[in-house]
Design an enzyme around this catalytic site. Sequence first.
Site, short mmCIF file in Angstrom:
data_model
loop_
_atom_site.label_atom_id
_atom_site.label_comp_id
_atom_site.label_asym_id
_atom_site.label_seq_id
_atom_site.Cartn_x
_atom_site.Cartn_y
_atom_site.Cartn_z
N LYS A 125 48.03 4.53 15.19
CA LYS A 125 48.89 5.98 14.95
C LYS A 125 50.14 6.51 15.52
CE LYS A 125 44.14 8.37 16.20
NZ LYS A 125 43.83 9.27 14.99
N GLU A 158 50.23 13.14 23.88
CA GLU A 158 50.52 14.11 23.65
C GLU A 158 50.30 15.43 24.03
OE1 GLU A 158 49.47 12.47 18.68
OE2 GLU A 158 48.19 14.86 19.56
N HIS A 190 34.75 17.29 16.67
CA HIS A 190 35.74 16.53 15.82
C HIS A 190 35.74 16.16 14.61
CE1 HIS A 190 39.16 17.68 18.98
NE2 HIS A 190 37.67 16.02 20.05
N ARG A 215 43.28 6.71 2.16
CA ARG A 215 42.03 6.52 0.92
C ARG A 215 41.73 8.73 0.00
NH1 ARG A 215 38.79 9.81 4.81
NH2 ARG A 215 39.08 9.15 7.21
P1 ADP Z 1 41.29 11.20 14.14
O1 ADP Z 1 41.99 9.77 13.33
O2 ADP Z 1 40.14 10.75 15.47
O3 ADP Z 1 40.34 11.97 13.45
P2 ADP Z 1 42.68 13.14 14.83
O4 ADP Z 1 44.60 12.55 15.11
O5 ADP Z 1 43.04 13.01 13.18
O6 ADP Z 1 41.75 11.80 15.85
O7 ADP Z 1 42.40 13.88 15.55
C1 ADP Z 1 41.43 15.01 15.12
C2 ADP Z 1 40.97 16.15 15.77
O8 ADP Z 1 40.69 15.69 17.17
C3 ADP Z 1 41.78 17.25 14.95
O9 ADP Z 1 41.63 17.55 14.10
C4 ADP Z 1 42.07 17.68 16.27
O10 ADP Z 1 40.76 19.30 16.12
C5 ADP Z 1 41.98 17.24 17.50
N1 ADP Z 1 43.71 17.00 18.18
C6 ADP Z 1 43.97 15.64 17.77
N2 ADP Z 1 45.44 15.84 18.60
C7 ADP Z 1 45.15 17.03 19.07
C8 ADP Z 1 46.21 17.69 20.40
N3 ADP Z 1 47.11 17.28 20.28
N4 ADP Z 1 46.03 19.49 20.25
C9 ADP Z 1 44.92 19.48 20.59
N5 ADP Z 1 43.36 18.92 19.70
C10 ADP Z 1 44.14 17.19 19.15
#
Ligand code: ADP
Length: 498
Positions: free
Chosen positions: A118, A202, A237, A294
């Site tokens: 990330k 974040e 999530h 993917r």
């Molecule tokens: P992963 O790789 O584990 O899927 P992501 O970064 O894609 O992680 O985040 C997955 C989920 O977590 C998102 O769809 C959202 O619901 C929540 N999320 C991620 N970042 C944030 C943030 N900065 N604030 C609030 N929710 C977040």
Amino acid sequence: MPKIKKLLVANRGEIALRIMRTAREMGIETVAVYSEADRLSPHVNYADEAVCLGPPPSKQSYLLGEKIVNVCKELGVDAIHPGYGFLSENANFARMVGEAGLIFVGPSPESIEVMGSKLAAKQAVAAYDIPLVPGTEEAISDISIAKSRAVEIGYPILIKASAGGGGKGMRIVDSEEEFEEQMQRAVSEAQSAFGDGAVFIEKYIGSPRHIEIQVLGDQHGNTVYLFERECSIQRRHQKVIEEAPSAVVSPTMRKAMGEAAVGVAKACNYYGAGTVEFIVDEKLDFYFLEMNTRLQVEHPVTEMITGKDLVREQILIAEGNPLSFSQEDLRINGHSVEIRVYAEDPKNNFLPDIGRLETYRRPQGPGVRVDDGFEEGMDIPIYYDPMIAKLITHGENRQDAINRMIRAIDDYRITGIQTTLDFCRFALGHQAFVSGDFNTKFVELHFSPEKLEPIFSPEEQELLAALAVEFFQKEESRLSPTQPMKKAPTTNWTNRLI
Ligand code: ADP
């Protein structure tokens, strides 16, 4: 240009089957791999050839990259499609495939590597004009520096594992007092779960929507976006319901998000099919989250609204063909919804409910697509993801697609195990979903197991059953006449064969 003649699908279940169907349409021979638990699976049966990789655990079967490459050499396979999960985002595997002289149906190992982290992803897109969630751009380990950054960003904040995935490795911190403890936990969790303790901070977006853009890029520098998918209905999530297009994205926002997604793809010289995930706040400002390198589980909704077969496009790109269409050629046709049917019990905290599919009958009819990998009588193995099927509908507009989905859920017959069908039906009928006014907190805000209970309590149901019996008994006595009934006039009419 190399033409793929024989494709090995390094995956199982619905996605293996889905990929093989397209391969077959393209005149490509297919090879399945399977574990001992999947011996009788439809994907094994469907393939032209099938090879057992080993015992059920993924580490002894579907994750054996080297063994899979060797199978390809023995069987004269020229390309591997990894599907999603398993080896699909493993840069070392993609590299190994290329070094063995095989085509990897996916992006380059370098793109996978950059987007697999990330933090590296955030750094890669820095040169492009991509909105990012406010936060640190580097891994952070010094507690006092981290604390002062958190104050600058403003609580609540989210501590994220750089190597995290699948919704794991995230911790919300509401105030400074909790910071130190949560940070220590996040680092040790990231270390044990992902073998990499790097974390970053974040801004925590309170009630976000999750909206992602499908991109396709060829190996000649052409990249297009195939619009958005909204995946805000999540549980821990994890996505449960997806749709395309989103109920809240306007044409202007769509264009801005699409162009940002193309920028992300270009930042890592991306080719193949990929998904750029954004988080969208209440003001509909969007921020780049990560890129999945993917084919995504929810790709069918994009196929339904664009008419493009994404697997076919992936294969053509892997062969080196330029994209056969441009951005201007792409149009949104109607609306599509997908639900994930899991072998989980929504009344019991969504615990996996593994067992035998005693009855299994799929819904059919116009605008209904079922992507699955099971048949009636089969056992759902405990070793893998408990997803049984993806149910997808397409309609002229959002409400049509939802109505069709509710009808399809009602037509689905599954017994022997508990599934998330009822839960999805509840969500789709909920006012918040229907109106489009929802976010990733939907389940937390609106769902509790009692919502799936029948409207009447067991006592009331018993009473109703007793009343029904009494009613029918009375009806019966009324209908069985004490006097012989007048015979209907005889006619040969009914005997006539028409
Ligand atoms: P992963 O790789 O584990 O899927 P992501 O970064 O894609 O992680 O985040 C997955 C989920 O977590 C998102 O769809 C959202 O619901 C929540 N999320 C991620 N970042 C944030 C943030 N900065 N604030 C609030 N929710 C977040």
